[in-house]
Design a protein around this motif. Structure first.
Motif, short mmCIF file in Angstrom:
data_model
loop_
_atom_site.label_atom_id
_atom_site.label_comp_id
_atom_site.label_asym_id
_atom_site.label_seq_id
_atom_site.Cartn_x
_atom_site.Cartn_y
_atom_site.Cartn_z
N HIS A 228 28.00 24.86 50.89
CA HIS A 228 27.09 23.72 50.81
C HIS A 228 27.85 22.44 51.18
CE1 HIS A 228 24.26 26.34 48.76
NE2 HIS A 228 25.25 26.72 47.97
N ILE A 229 27.22 21.60 52.00
CA ILE A 229 27.82 20.34 52.44
C ILE A 229 26.97 19.19 51.91
CG2 ILE A 229 28.62 18.98 54.40
CD1 ILE A 229 30.01 21.66 54.17
N CYS A 230 27.59 18.28 51.15
CA CYS A 230 26.85 17.18 50.51
C CYS A 230 27.55 15.85 50.79
CB CYS A 230 26.76 17.38 49.00
SG CYS A 230 26.00 18.92 48.49
N THR A 231 26.77 14.79 50.80
CA THR A 231 27.35 13.45 50.89
C THR A 231 27.21 12.69 49.57
OG1 THR A 231 25.26 12.56 51.73
CG2 THR A 231 26.89 13.28 53.35
N GLU A 232 26.36 13.15 48.66
CA GLU A 232 26.15 12.47 47.38
C GLU A 232 26.73 13.29 46.24
OE1 GLU A 232 24.94 9.49 46.96
OE2 GLU A 232 24.49 9.19 49.09
N SER A 233 27.47 12.63 45.36
CA SER A 233 28.10 13.32 44.24
C SER A 233 27.08 13.95 43.30
CB SER A 233 28.99 12.34 43.45
OG SER A 233 30.03 11.86 44.25
N GLN A 234 25.94 13.30 43.11
CA GLN A 234 24.92 13.82 42.20
C GLN A 234 24.41 15.18 42.69
OE1 GLN A 234 21.97 10.93 41.23
NE2 GLN A 234 21.10 12.15 39.60
N THR A 235 24.18 15.28 44.01
CA THR A 235 23.75 16.56 44.58
C THR A 235 24.84 17.61 44.43
OG1 THR A 235 22.45 15.33 46.22
CG2 THR A 235 22.83 17.66 46.65
N MET A 236 26.07 17.20 44.67
CA MET A 236 27.20 18.12 44.58
C MET A 236 27.32 18.71 43.18
SD MET A 236 31.14 17.28 45.67
CE MET A 236 30.65 16.98 47.37
N LEU A 237 27.26 17.85 42.16
CA LEU A 237 27.39 18.34 40.78
C LEU A 237 26.20 19.18 40.37
CD1 LEU A 237 28.98 15.29 38.92
CD2 LEU A 237 30.05 17.47 39.48
N ALA A 238 25.01 18.87 40.89
CA ALA A 238 23.83 19.68 40.57
C ALA A 238 24.00 21.10 41.11
CB ALA A 238 22.58 19.03 41.16
N LEU A 239 24.56 21.23 42.32
CA LEU A 239 24.81 22.54 42.90
C LEU A 239 25.88 23.30 42.11
CD1 LEU A 239 24.69 21.54 46.66
CD2 LEU A 239 23.07 23.04 45.49
N VAL A 240 26.92 22.58 41.68
CA VAL A 240 27.95 23.22 40.86
C VAL A 240 27.35 23.71 39.55
CG1 VAL A 240 30.12 22.87 39.61
CG2 VAL A 240 29.81 21.86 41.88
N ALA A 241 26.56 22.86 38.89
CA ALA A 241 25.95 23.24 37.61
C ALA A 241 25.03 24.45 37.76
CB ALA A 241 25.17 22.06 37.03
N ALA A 242 24.43 24.61 38.94
CA ALA A 242 23.54 25.75 39.19
C ALA A 242 24.31 27.03 39.50
CB ALA A 242 22.60 25.42 40.34
N GLY A 243 25.64 26.95 39.53
CA GLY A 243 26.45 28.14 39.76
C GLY A 243 26.70 28.45 41.20
N LEU A 244 26.52 27.47 42.10
CA LEU A 244 26.55 27.74 43.53
C LEU A 244 27.89 27.43 44.20
CD1 LEU A 244 22.99 26.44 44.41
CD2 LEU A 244 23.73 28.78 44.01
#
Length: 311
Positions: A228-244
């Motif tokens: 996954h490629i993100c530019t926003e930290s909020q999106t990045m942490l949401a993906l991490v929290a989802a186990g991705l």
């Protein structure tokens, strides 16, 4: 008995912060000192100003109707004092009550905004304008005299020195570390190699966090599994929290974003670090508007960064 205007401002601070402790921090007083001012103000007004039946563990404070009315009148007192201070500044040659702050979104939203909230209580005469700009735009505005201070960032692992501009001085505000975070849903990694070989939530190739990840992979001769490629930290942490996937994020991000479902990898591995900087004129006096703003900004940074990293 006449009401002391300074005690009215203490009441105003309690109303705005919601607690004696909050008002004490904003006004640089002790909690007991704030309580003494409130008690004397009640004696002067001959009215109960604090609803003591609603106290929550001695911290949260609710005002009575009389207290609310006086707190609102205290806004007028603060405005009058602020205008008097502005007038005094106008009469002092070379001193301005306006400061224009430029910087990137994270620093403005999570360091400058709390600074403005504190200044509204402690230095209401200071008129602050916020301008979101990148570094090149900010330097151009500084050199043109259209900006007073620029908040920027320097990455420690970059070898190129910071650019030097005549008449401008760059100072360090805060140095922070980057951390590897991974989903709580995963089992605890036994090594950094295990994490590097797994799935990652990362940033585009021109971003520092992606470069930090690639540097680590080179050091450990591992090819990461970008997913996954993100530019926003909020999106990045949401993906991490989802186990991705795992990710690399700075301390400041972890101090203000929700981190439920996210664990910080406990390791001595040097992921990377950055320095938040402030650039302004070399000629500013200690009492100038930019310097007054900086004093409060440094206090706010101290509070934000001393609160610790959650996760």
């Amino acid at each position: 008995m006449p009401l002391d205007p300074h005690r009215l401002l203490v009441l105003r601070a309690v109303h705005r912060t919601g607690s004696v402790h909050g008002a004490a921090a904003a006004l640089h007083l002790t909690a007991s000192g704030v309580s003494q001012h409130l008690a004397r103000l009640e004696a002067e007004a001959r009215l109960p100003l604090l609803d003591r039946t609603q106290r929550g563990g001695g911290r949260t404070v609710r005002l009575t109707e009389a207290g609310l009315a006086l707190a609102q009148r205290a806004d007028d007192v603060a405005d009058a004092l602020a205008e008097a201070q502005r007038e005094a500044e106008r009469l002092r040659a070379g001193t301005s009550g306006t400061v224009r702050i430029g910087g990137f979104a994270t620093a403005l939203g999570h360091l400058v905004v709390p600074t403005l909230q504190q200044l509204a209580i402690t230095d209401a005469a200071l008129n602050v304008q916020v301008i979101e700009v990148n570094e090149v735009q900010g330097i151009n505005l500084l050199r043109a005299g259209d900006l007073d201070l620029l908040i920027g960032e320097r990455y420690v692992d970059r070898t190129s020195p910071a650019a030097s501009y005549p008449g401008l001085a760059e100072d360090e505000l805060y140095r922070e570390q980057f951390r590897i975070v991974y989903p709580e849903l995963w089992s605890i990694p036994t090594s950094v190699e295990e994490l590097l070989a797994g799935t990652w939530v990362t940033s585009p190739s021109d971003r520092p966090t992606r470069q930090m990840l690639e540097r680590l992979c080179t050091e450990y001769t591992i090819k990461p599994g970008y997913q996954h490629i993100c530019t926003e930290s909020q999106t990045m942490l949401a993906l991490v929290a989802a186990g991705l996937g795992a990710a690399i994020v700075p301390d400041l991000t972890l101090s203000y974003l929700r981190t439920e479902g996210v664990s910080i990898f406990a390791s001595a591995v040097d992921v990377g670090s950055r320095i938040l900087t402030v650039t302004g004129s070399r000629r500013e006096s200690r009492t100038s508007a930019p310097q007054r703003f900086l004093v409060t900004l440094r206090e706010v940074i101290g509070r934000v960064t001393s609160s610790g990293i959650t996760g």
